[in-house]
Design a protein around this motif. Structure first.
Motif, PDB file in Angstrom:
ATOM      1  N   TYR A 139     -14.372 -28.910 -13.146  1.00  0.00           N
ATOM      2  CA  TYR A 139     -14.761 -27.502 -13.086  1.00  0.00           C
ATOM      3  C   TYR A 139     -14.515 -26.863 -14.436  1.00  0.00           C
ATOM      4  CZ  TYR A 139     -15.500 -27.679  -8.078  1.00  0.00           C
ATOM      5  OH  TYR A 139     -15.971 -27.977  -6.824  1.00  0.00           O
ATOM      6  N   LYS A 140     -15.432 -26.059 -14.864  1.00  0.00           N
ATOM      7  CA  LYS A 140     -15.403 -25.417 -16.173  1.00  0.00           C
ATOM      8  C   LYS A 140     -14.646 -24.090 -16.082  1.00  0.00           C
ATOM      9  CE  LYS A 140     -18.810 -23.477 -19.343  1.00  0.00           C
ATOM     10  NZ  LYS A 140     -20.244 -23.374 -19.595  1.00  0.00           N
ATOM     11  N   LYS A 141     -13.856 -23.807 -17.074  1.00  0.00           N
ATOM     12  CA  LYS A 141     -13.204 -22.506 -17.184  1.00  0.00           C
ATOM     13  C   LYS A 141     -13.960 -21.709 -18.228  1.00  0.00           C
ATOM     14  CE  LYS A 141      -8.603 -24.169 -16.032  1.00  0.00           C
ATOM     15  NZ  LYS A 141      -7.210 -24.238 -16.456  1.00  0.00           N
ATOM     16  N   TRP A 142     -14.121 -20.422 -17.998  1.00  0.00           N
ATOM     17  CA  TRP A 142     -14.787 -19.594 -18.990  1.00  0.00           C
ATOM     18  C   TRP A 142     -14.157 -18.229 -19.053  1.00  0.00           C
ATOM     19  CZ3 TRP A 142     -16.550 -20.620 -14.217  1.00  0.00           C
ATOM     20  CH2 TRP A 142     -16.939 -19.569 -13.406  1.00  0.00           C
TER      21      TRP A 142
END
Length: 142
Positions: A139-142
């Motif tokens: 999962y990508k963090k932004w």
């Protein structure tokens, strides 16, 4: 379309494994194509059309983009398919935890994915071996 394809395969006395060797695609992927869950290229549709004597409308339908996972009913009633649903009910959360312990927070891709089915001989009776292999996607963090 499913019944047309299955009838044509049966009329030619072909298995999905036979089609695998003729098309150069995995037997499970070919079966998913029959059930409208995959998309054939024009070349793949033409080759399958030649093998199974399919009409142009069926070959065109094989090239349509499917709505994946849209099989009804939501909770499967077929006993074999229901067992996979049951496996996920029982082992889904444990499997998720083990994957996340090994890889981190993310998912296993169903796009960059293979699925193999093998028969394993056993003195107590033949066993089904299902191997799923998907790319891990964090999962990508932004």
């Amino acid at each position: 379309m499913v019944s047309t394809l299955l009838a044509a395969k049966k009329a030619k006395n072909l298995s999905f494994a036979d089609l695998e060797s003729m098309l150069g695609r995995d037997e499970v992927w070919i079966a998913s194509l029959f059930y409208g869950q995959s998309t054939a290229s024009a070349e793949e549709a033409a080759k399958l059309g030649e093998i199974l004597d399919l009409d142009s409308a069926t070959m065109e339908a094989l090239q349509a983009y499917p709505t994946k996972g849209s099989l009804d009913p939501v909770i499967p009633t077929d006993p074999l398919i229901y067992r996979f649903y049951e496996i996920m009910q029982v082992y889904g959360m444990p499997l998720k935890d083990v994957i996340q312990e090994k890889f981190g927070d993310g998912i296993m891709s169903a796009i960059d994915f293979t699925l193999d089915v093998d028969k394993v001989e056993d003195p107590a009776g033949a066993r089904v071996k299902v191997t799923m292999c998907g790319k891990f996607l964090p999962y990508k963090k932004w």
